[in-house]
Every structure is written in structure tokens, then in C-alpha cells.
Design an enzyme around this catalytic site. Structure first.
Site, PDB file in Angstrom:
ATOM      1  N   SER A  32       0.843  -1.187   0.000  1.00  0.00           N
ATOM      2  CA  SER A  32       0.000   0.000   0.000  1.00  0.00           C
ATOM      3  C   SER A  32       0.881   1.240   0.000  1.00  0.00           C
ATOM      4  O   SER A  32       2.051   1.177   0.373  1.00  0.00           O
ATOM      5  CB  SER A  32      -0.915   0.000   1.226  1.00  0.00           C
TER       6      SER A  32
ATOM      7  N   HIS B 248       1.596  15.362  -4.278  1.00  0.00           N
ATOM      8  CA  HIS B 248       2.371  16.217  -5.187  1.00  0.00           C
ATOM      9  C   HIS B 248       1.758  17.612  -5.156  1.00  0.00           C
ATOM     10  O   HIS B 248       0.538  17.761  -5.070  1.00  0.00           O
ATOM     11  CB  HIS B 248       2.342  15.681  -6.621  1.00  0.00           C
TER      12      HIS B 248
ATOM     13  N   CYS C  74      -4.675  -1.954   0.568  1.00  0.00           N
ATOM     14  CA  CYS C  74      -5.192  -3.293   0.337  1.00  0.00           C
ATOM     15  C   CYS C  74      -5.851  -3.802   1.610  1.00  0.00           C
ATOM     16  O   CYS C  74      -5.502  -3.390   2.712  1.00  0.00           O
ATOM     17  CB  CYS C  74      -4.069  -4.250  -0.066  1.00  0.00           C
TER      18      CYS C  74
END
Length: 251
Positions: free
Chosen positions: A102, A107, A130
């Protein structure tokens, strides 16, 4: 971590939350715009973004395995964190954990538009997990961590797991809308629209701030020195920028 994590009771459901945040500001001159970008670049550098993401990781009950962070020239930053579920189950004299695939990423994209005197700061956050971990519980924290004027969110659940009797399960929690996971007090400040494809376990929500307090959007400009006509012009520019981002159309 040097040693591999052992898997148990594997849950193949992959849950991805993509989160775009836009913070908009009015800067009168190109010099002001560049100074705003520099200010944002410092305020949301990779160190602060790392703090935000590690807090998020702790909120979803995961542990940090690895952190990669980078600041860019002339502006912008990125952080990626590899995470695993914190669940530790004793097996004899050993401990086993699961989920080592995971991640959380962020950004930043500060930019300005000389023709409109509007500067926009965009943050892209992606949380992919997950198993039983779901990133939806972090929405209020993420919205509050940034000055969010426009927000677009996509939540998708892929794969399947099985019940104890062997039946396939393509979703392990109830959801009708991403808005269900956002505090009502937060939602009251935004116009929100859903576009969902339930058959594909795909949920999309976009939000735009309802009201503009002009004083909060001025950079290096005093509201007391502005004439009424100028205030109205600035408000229209800010609203136009928000509406275009919210609608995905140039108006």
C-alpha cells in the site's frame, strides 16, 4: 524493512482515493504572483507534506515502511510513503503482519496566470490500500490540512475477497457517496456534486466553496485600499477560476 512481511487471511480488495485540492489566490502584479508561489512552496515543502501524510497513515491504522520525499525547482514537492497494516497477530512465539503493498503519495503544483492575476495551488493526493484499511476516514483531515477552495475526489474499490463460505465479495463496506465520510459541518461550506458508477464500485465527488471572503484571497493587497468596482472585479476573477476548475470547462 529488511525482512519480508508474511501474509495472512489475504484480502485482495484494493481501495484507491485520489484527491485533488485547489487553493486560489489573487495577486495583483507578476511580482506578487511569484512571491505567492514562493510562499506556498515554502509552506507546503516536502517536510510539511511528509508530516501530513504520516499523520494520515497513523489515522488509517497503518505503519510506515519507507518514505521518499523531494522538493523541486523552480517549485513543487512530492512525497511517497510505503505503508503496511499495523495489525499484528501472534502465532506461537512469532508475530506476523500483512499488507506490504500500500502507499500514500502527494504532489504540489503551484502556478499563476498573468492574464487574470490569479495564482492557483494544486495538491494531488493518492492513497492506495489493500485489505481492510480504507482511506475515506481521513477526508476531513485532508480538507482541513489545506486551504481547499475546489476539491475533486475519486474512490475506487477493485478486486475481490471471499467470505468464510467461499463466496466472492467485491466490497467489504457500505458506501453510497463519498460525502457520507465528510463531516456535515465541512459539507455546509461547499456545493457538492456526486457522479457515481455503483456497478463498478467507482465514486466521484467534486466540491466548490460556497462563499468567498475576499480578504482571505488577497496577497500583498490591502482590502481597505480597494474601490468597490475593483473588489467586484477580483471576486469575479476568483469565481471564474473556481467555476472552471469545478466544472472542467473554460467559461
Amino acid at each position: 524493512m529488511s525482512e519480508k512481511l508474511k501474509l495472512y487471511g489475504f484480502n485482495n480488495l484494493t481501495k484507491s482515493l485520489s484527491f485533488n485540492i485547489y487553493d486560489i489566490c489573487y495577486a495583483e502584479t507578476q511580482k506578487d504572483q511569484k512571491e505567492y508561489i514562493a510562499y506556498i512552496d515554502e509552506q507546503y515543502n516536502s517536510e510539511r507534506l511528509t508530516t501530513i501524510l504520516t499523520n494520515l497513515t497513523d489515522m488509517i491504522g497503518a505503519q510506515v515502511l519507507n518514505i521518499s520525499q523531494q522538493d523541486y525547482e523552480p517549485q513543487g514537492a512530492s512525497v511517497t510513503i510505503l505503508i503496511a497494516e499495523k495489525t499484528m497477530v501472534p502465532v506461537g512465539n512469532t508475530q506476523v503482519a500483512h499488507l506490504d503493498k500500500s502507499h500514500v503519495t502527494v504532489h504540489t503544483y503551484p502556478e499563476y496566470h498573468p492574464e487574470t492575476c490569479v495564482a492557483t495551488f494544486r495538491v494531488d493526493i493518492d492513497v492506495s490500500t489493500c485489505g481492510e484499511i480504507t482511506p475515506l476516514s481521513t477526508l476531513d483531515y485532508l480538507i482541513g490540512s489545506f486551504d481547499s477552495d475546489v476539491i475533486t475526489m475519486d474512490y475506487r474499490v477493485r478486486g475481490f475477497t471471499r467470505s468464510l463460505n467461499g463466496n466472492k465479495l467485491f466490497m467489504d463496506h457500505e458506501i453510497r457517496s463519498i460525502q457520507e465520510y465528510i463531516n456535515q459541518e465541512t459539507l455546509e461550506h461547499y456545493n457538492a456534486v456526486d457522479i457515481n458508477i455503483f456497478e463498478a464500485n467507482l465514486f466521484h465527488t467534486k466540491m466548490m466553496l460556497r462563499e468567498i471572503d475576499l480578504e482571505n484571497y488577497l496577497f500583498n493587497t490591502s482590502i481597505e485600499k480597494l474601490l468597490s468596482e475593483k473588489k467586484l472585479d477580483i471576486e469575479n476573477r476568483l469565481k471564474k477560476e473556481m467555476i472552471e476548475i469545478f466544472s472542467g470547462k473554460t467559461v
